[in-house]
Design a protein around this motif. Structure first.
Motif, PDB file in Angstrom:
ATOM      1  N   VAL A 127       0.835  -1.202   0.000  1.00 16.82           N
ATOM      2  CA  VAL A 127       0.000   0.000   0.000  1.00 16.82           C
ATOM      3  C   VAL A 127       0.872   1.256   0.000  1.00 16.82           C
ATOM      4  CG1 VAL A 127      -0.241   0.231   2.531  1.00 16.82           C
ATOM      5  CG2 VAL A 127      -2.066   1.061   1.035  1.00 16.82           C
ATOM      6  N   ALA A 128       0.468   2.218  -0.827  1.00 17.90           N
ATOM      7  CA  ALA A 128       1.034   3.575  -0.777  1.00 17.90           C
ATOM      8  C   ALA A 128       2.551   3.580  -0.671  1.00 17.90           C
ATOM      9  CB  ALA A 128       0.407   4.351   0.385  1.00 17.90           C
ATOM     10  N   GLU A 129       3.182   2.948  -1.650  1.00 14.47           N
ATOM     11  CA  GLU A 129       4.638   2.808  -1.634  1.00 14.47           C
ATOM     12  C   GLU A 129       5.315   3.941  -2.406  1.00 14.47           C
ATOM     13  OE1 GLU A 129       5.752  -0.950  -3.272  1.00 14.47           O
ATOM     14  OE2 GLU A 129       7.920  -0.579  -3.162  1.00 14.47           O
ATOM     15  N   ASN A 130       4.677   4.301  -3.545  1.00 10.83           N
ATOM     16  CA  ASN A 130       5.352   5.166  -4.514  1.00 10.83           C
ATOM     17  C   ASN A 130       4.325   6.175  -5.033  1.00 10.83           C
ATOM     18  OD1 ASN A 130       5.429   5.435  -7.610  1.00 10.83           O
ATOM     19  ND2 ASN A 130       7.558   4.908  -7.176  1.00 10.83           N
ATOM     20  N   ARG A 131       4.758   7.387  -5.311  1.00  6.65           N
ATOM     21  CA  ARG A 131       3.780   8.434  -5.659  1.00  6.65           C
ATOM     22  C   ARG A 131       3.052   8.164  -6.977  1.00  6.65           C
ATOM     23  NH1 ARG A 131       6.690  13.797  -3.310  1.00  6.65           N
ATOM     24  NH2 ARG A 131       8.519  12.602  -3.897  1.00  6.65           N
ATOM     25  N   ALA A 132       3.761   7.631  -7.972  1.00  6.37           N
ATOM     26  CA  ALA A 132       3.093   7.325  -9.249  1.00  6.37           C
ATOM     27  C   ALA A 132       2.068   6.203  -9.067  1.00  6.37           C
ATOM     28  CB  ALA A 132       4.137   6.912 -10.296  1.00  6.37           C
ATOM     29  N   GLU A 133       2.412   5.254  -8.209  1.00  5.50           N
ATOM     30  CA  GLU A 133       1.490   4.156  -7.892  1.00  5.50           C
ATOM     31  C   GLU A 133       0.220   4.702  -7.219  1.00  5.50           C
ATOM     32  OE1 GLU A 133       2.647   2.408  -4.326  1.00  5.50           O
ATOM     33  OE2 GLU A 133       1.508   0.557  -4.521  1.00  5.50           O
ATOM     34  N   VAL A 134       0.397   5.638  -6.291  1.00  2.15           N
ATOM     35  CA  VAL A 134      -0.753   6.207  -5.579  1.00  2.15           C
ATOM     36  C   VAL A 134      -1.677   6.935  -6.571  1.00  2.15           C
ATOM     37  CG1 VAL A 134      -1.463   7.889  -3.825  1.00  2.15           C
ATOM     38  CG2 VAL A 134       0.505   6.396  -3.399  1.00  2.15           C
ATOM     39  N   GLU A 135      -1.077   7.678  -7.517  1.00  4.45           N
ATOM     40  CA  GLU A 135      -1.878   8.380  -8.533  1.00  4.45           C
ATOM     41  C   GLU A 135      -2.661   7.382  -9.384  1.00  4.45           C
ATOM     42  OE1 GLU A 135      -2.715  11.529  -9.144  1.00  4.45           O
ATOM     43  OE2 GLU A 135      -1.759  11.712  -7.174  1.00  4.45           O
ATOM     44  N   TRP A 136      -2.027   6.302  -9.746  1.00  7.40           N
ATOM     45  CA  TRP A 136      -2.666   5.263 -10.574  1.00  7.40           C
ATOM     46  C   TRP A 136      -3.871   4.664  -9.828  1.00  7.40           C
ATOM     47  CZ3 TRP A 136      -0.108  -0.102 -12.011  1.00  7.40           C
ATOM     48  CH2 TRP A 136      -0.766  -0.645 -13.115  1.00  7.40           C
ATOM     49  N   VAL A 137      -3.681   4.398  -8.547  1.00  2.79           N
ATOM     50  CA  VAL A 137      -4.783   3.825  -7.747  1.00  2.79           C
ATOM     51  C   VAL A 137      -5.952   4.820  -7.679  1.00  2.79           C
ATOM     52  CG1 VAL A 137      -5.449   3.078  -5.417  1.00  2.79           C
ATOM     53  CG2 VAL A 137      -3.300   2.259  -6.431  1.00  2.79           C
ATOM     54  N   LYS A 138      -5.635   6.096  -7.587  1.00  4.17           N
ATOM     55  CA  LYS A 138      -6.686   7.131  -7.567  1.00  4.17           C
ATOM     56  C   LYS A 138      -7.533   7.055  -8.831  1.00  4.17           C
ATOM     57  CE  LYS A 138      -5.057  10.954  -5.131  1.00  4.17           C
ATOM     58  NZ  LYS A 138      -4.259  12.174  -5.156  1.00  4.17           N
ATOM     59  N   GLN A 139      -6.847   6.882  -9.967  1.00  5.06           N
ATOM     60  CA  GLN A 139      -7.586   6.791 -11.246  1.00  5.06           C
ATOM     61  C   GLN A 139      -8.393   5.505 -11.352  1.00  5.06           C
ATOM     62  OE1 GLN A 139      -4.591   7.195 -14.280  1.00  5.06           O
ATOM     63  NE2 GLN A 139      -3.901   9.130 -13.387  1.00  5.06           N
ATOM     64  N   LEU A 140      -7.829   4.403 -10.866  1.00  4.21           N
ATOM     65  CA  LEU A 140      -8.503   3.109 -10.999  1.00  4.21           C
ATOM     66  C   LEU A 140      -9.680   2.951 -10.043  1.00  4.21           C
ATOM     67  CD1 LEU A 140      -5.363   0.754 -11.234  1.00  4.21           C
ATOM     68  CD2 LEU A 140      -6.986   1.250 -13.082  1.00  4.21           C
ATOM     69  N   PHE A 141      -9.582   3.611  -8.872  1.00 10.49           N
ATOM     70  CA  PHE A 141     -10.614   3.448  -7.836  1.00 10.49           C
ATOM     71  C   PHE A 141     -11.078   4.829  -7.368  1.00 10.49           C
ATOM     72  CE2 PHE A 141      -7.822  -0.262  -7.638  1.00 10.49           C
ATOM     73  CZ  PHE A 141      -8.714  -1.329  -7.653  1.00 10.49           C
ATOM     74  N   PRO A 142     -11.764   5.592  -8.272  1.00  9.22           N
ATOM     75  CA  PRO A 142     -12.102   6.979  -7.916  1.00  9.22           C
ATOM     76  C   PRO A 142     -13.051   7.081  -6.731  1.00  9.22           C
ATOM     77  CG  PRO A 142     -13.142   6.307 -10.003  1.00  9.22           C
ATOM     78  CD  PRO A 142     -12.212   5.215  -9.613  1.00  9.22           C
ATOM     79  N   GLN A 143     -13.785   6.018  -6.467  1.00  6.47           N
ATOM     80  CA  GLN A 143     -14.750   6.068  -5.364  1.00  6.47           C
ATOM     81  C   GLN A 143     -14.095   5.912  -3.988  1.00  6.47           C
ATOM     82  OE1 GLN A 143     -14.164   3.780  -7.510  1.00  6.47           O
ATOM     83  NE2 GLN A 143     -14.322   1.728  -6.599  1.00  6.47           N
ATOM     84  N   ALA A 144     -12.858   5.409  -3.949  1.00  9.80           N
ATOM     85  CA  ALA A 144     -12.193   5.177  -2.655  1.00  9.80           C
ATOM     86  C   ALA A 144     -11.629   6.485  -2.107  1.00  9.80           C
ATOM     87  CB  ALA A 144     -11.079   4.155  -2.819  1.00  9.80           C
ATOM     88  N   ARG A 145     -11.680   6.656  -0.787  1.00  7.14           N
ATOM     89  CA  ARG A 145     -11.147   7.883  -0.178  1.00  7.14           C
ATOM     90  C   ARG A 145      -9.629   7.941  -0.306  1.00  7.14           C
ATOM     91  NH1 ARG A 145      -8.643  10.378   3.664  1.00  7.14           N
ATOM     92  NH2 ARG A 145      -7.738   8.400   4.361  1.00  7.14           N
ATOM     93  N   SER A 146      -9.001   6.782  -0.253  1.00  5.20           N
ATOM     94  CA  SER A 146      -7.541   6.707  -0.304  1.00  5.20           C
ATOM     95  C   SER A 146      -7.153   5.334  -0.832  1.00  5.20           C
ATOM     96  CB  SER A 146      -6.942   6.899   1.092  1.00  5.20           C
ATOM     97  OG  SER A 146      -7.287   5.787   1.911  1.00  5.20           O
ATOM     98  N   TYR A 147      -5.867   5.157  -1.061  1.00  7.44           N
ATOM     99  CA  TYR A 147      -5.357   3.842  -1.484  1.00  7.44           C
ATOM    100  C   TYR A 147      -5.745   2.783  -0.450  1.00  7.44           C
ATOM    101  CZ  TYR A 147      -1.655   0.731  -3.445  1.00  7.44           C
ATOM    102  OH  TYR A 147      -0.933  -0.280  -4.018  1.00  7.44           O
ATOM    103  N   LEU A 148      -5.470   3.082   0.829  1.00  5.03           N
ATOM    104  CA  LEU A 148      -5.792   2.106   1.880  1.00  5.03           C
ATOM    105  C   LEU A 148      -7.279   1.773   1.887  1.00  5.03           C
ATOM    106  CD1 LEU A 148      -4.458   0.631   4.416  1.00  5.03           C
ATOM    107  CD2 LEU A 148      -5.626   2.403   5.751  1.00  5.03           C
ATOM    108  N   ASP A 149      -8.091   2.776   1.568  1.00  4.09           N
ATOM    109  CA  ASP A 149      -9.550   2.591   1.593  1.00  4.09           C
ATOM    110  C   ASP A 149     -10.014   1.555   0.557  1.00  4.09           C
ATOM    111  OD1 ASP A 149     -12.140   3.236   2.607  1.00  4.09           O
ATOM    112  OD2 ASP A 149     -12.490   4.438   0.794  1.00  4.09           O
ATOM    113  N   VAL A 150      -9.236   1.376  -0.516  1.00  4.93           N
ATOM    114  CA  VAL A 150      -9.589   0.324  -1.493  1.00  4.93           C
ATOM    115  C   VAL A 150      -9.625  -1.022  -0.779  1.00  4.93           C
ATOM    116  CG1 VAL A 150      -8.855  -0.893  -3.590  1.00  4.93           C
ATOM    117  CG2 VAL A 150      -8.529   1.600  -3.407  1.00  4.93           C
ATOM    118  N   TYR A 151      -8.636  -1.252   0.074  1.00  2.00           N
ATOM    119  CA  TYR A 151      -8.597  -2.517   0.812  1.00  2.00           C
ATOM    120  C   TYR A 151      -9.692  -2.563   1.884  1.00  2.00           C
ATOM    121  CZ  TYR A 151      -4.005  -2.894  -1.432  1.00  2.00           C
ATOM    122  OH  TYR A 151      -2.984  -2.952  -2.348  1.00  2.00           O
ATOM    123  N   ALA A 152      -9.864  -1.444   2.598  1.00  2.00           N
ATOM    124  CA  ALA A 152     -10.870  -1.417   3.668  1.00  2.00           C
ATOM    125  C   ALA A 152     -12.256  -1.736   3.123  1.00  2.00           C
ATOM    126  CB  ALA A 152     -10.855  -0.055   4.351  1.00  2.00           C
TER     127      ALA A 152
END
Ligand code: GUN
Ligand code: ZN
Length: 443
Positions: free
Chosen positions: A240-265
């Motif tokens: 989770v949330a390792e690298n800034r480009a990765e975090v941006e990608w997760v934002k695009q893939l899961f726009p409904q999630a509050r954060s990267y961690l929230d995708v898992y929650a």
């Protein structure tokens, strides 16, 4: 001599007594405290091992039928725990010139596709387990590959060595190359089969292993969450949330999630047996969610420095009540040695103006990890009744370290210099469940 698993050291019933300086923890050391009541140091004591477990600690040698091993002047500690490491990535350790997403595509995914071959998986798993033991790591939470055969091979190799090991087949059904993608139906079948076969067998546990959010479809994340919900004794491991480009990608893939961690929650993947590697780019709400769930962050400083990922805020996690363990993350990390992990953790904290004591580091790599994994009844300390996963260490392995030890004043100074300067040359013996599994040549 480096031991082979099923050779001469298999007798777990012969009672053995080891003499040396015993160091372990009875509590969590306070941040920054070099004098800590959490540290238990019992110089020149005997550690008694019978039936694979620690059965006594005493100042006098035991009477009766014991094999006595005199390691006077050496340090005896619980085996280290590595809470995040990749078995197949010994093939890509120390690969030049990339950040996370390029590193995965250029080096790591191609190397992992080779583990479809049972022979490669078997050889890789055996090399990996022996390398952990040769570094004083007796327990680990490990990524296999997407191939069921790789998890089978790793469970088999760990079982042969009596190790406490947690692993699982990697789930990744998108944004991955041919030969490394699974699909939801087959992946679920493979997981269920592996869980039936291995979860709770000897000292093995299964971890539902989501590579990271970008490589699993929403359907696969839901399937993984359902597996966890069906059995609360299963572990879950991911990044989770390792690298800034990765975090941006997760934002695009899961726009409904509050954060990267929230995708898992949102997918029931955040719970008391969740092990999340890195957690560099998280916020206060994420830290609160981690704390509420009882999940842990596997801090991987060597990897974070090598891949240029960022500096983990251990202090903020600790202040929020989040459990932090230590991990090599090989092959993003460049060494299986817990000493390199702890040394790099010290340097990462130094960059933020914080000071990581030897006690915080050594605790996180032993009792702290054991507690975070809910395994402190079994591993992580030299308490009577724990499994005898124990390492014997030299305080120094070369003239510079010897000189440093001569002038060290006080236990913390000595332990910190040891932690910073030691490596696998310092390891004299590694005992796993009371069996000698690794011994330095010439001992
Ligand atoms: N994120 C997804 N896969 C990986 C991996 O193999 N290593 C690291 N460090 N991060 C990842
Ligand atoms: Zn990793």
């Amino acid at each position: 001599m480096s031991s082979a698993p099923s050779e001469v050291f298999n007798d777990t019933t012969a009672p053995v007594a080891l003499r040396g300086d015993l160091l372990d923890f009875i509590d969590t050391p306070a941040w920054g405290a070099v004098d800590s009541p959490a540290v238990r140091f019992r110089p020149d004591h005997w550690l008694l091992i019978r039936g694979g477990r620690i059965c006594g600690v005493q100042a006098e040698p035991p009477q009766g039928h014991w094999t006595l091993q005199d390691h006077r002047g050496r340090l005896i500690m619980p085996g280290f725990v590595d809470t995040h490491v990749h078995m197949p990535q010994l093939d890509v350790i120390a690969s030049y010139g990339t950040e996370l997403l390029d590193w995965l595509n250029t080096y790591t995914f191609p190397a992992e596709t080779r583990f479809a071959d049972p022979g490669r998986s078997r050889a890789g798993a055996e090399l990996f387990c022996d390398a952990l033991l040769a570094n004083g790591t007796t327990s680990a939470v490990v990524f296999a590959t997407a191939h069921k055969v790789s998890a089978d091979a790793l469970f088999t190799a760990a079982r042969q060595r009596g190790m406490r090991l947690i692993t699982g087949k990697v789930l990744q059904d998108r944004h991955s190359p041919d030969g490394l993608r699974d699909d939801v139906v087959q992946a679920e079948r493979d997981c269920i089969d592996l869980i039936d076969r291995w979860h709770g067998t000897d000292r093995l546990s299964y971890a539902v292993t989501v590579r990271f959010a970008p490589t699993s479809s929403p359907e696969q994340l839901a399937m993984a969450g359902a597996l966890c919900a069906a059995d609360a004794t299963l572990y879950m491991q991911t990044h989770v949330a390792e690298n800034r480009a990765e975090v941006e990608w997760v934002k695009q893939l899961f726009p409904q999630a509050r954060s990267y961690l929230d995708v898992y929650a949102r997918n029931h993947l955040l719970h008391a047996r969740s092990v999340l590697a890195h957690g560099i780019w998280i916020d206060d709400a994420d830290r609160a969610a981690l704390q509420r769930s009882g999940a842990q962050i596997a801090h991987s400083p060597s990897s974070n420095l090598f891949l240029g990922s960022g500096l983990f805020d251990w202090r903020a996690a600790g202040d929020a009540g989040v459990a932090v363990s230590l991990a090599s993350d090989v092959g993003g990390g460049t060494s299986l040695s817990p000493f390199r992990t702890m040394g790099d953790a010290y340097k990462v904290q130094a960059m933020a103006g914080q000071r990581l004591t030897a006690w915080c580091a050594l605790h996180a790599a032993t009792l702290g990890s054991a507690k975070a994994l809910r395994l402190d009844h079994e591993i992580g300390s030299l308490e009577v009744g724990r499994m005898a996963d124990v390492c014997v260490w030299d305080w120094a392995a070369d003239p510079v370290a010897h000189r440093r030890m001569e002038v060290a004043r006080g236990l913390h100074e000595r332990a910190f210099a040891w932690m910073t300067l030691a490596d696998d040359r310092n390891l004299v013996q590694a005992w796993v469940a009371g069996a000698l599994r690794h011994q330095r040549a010439g001992v």
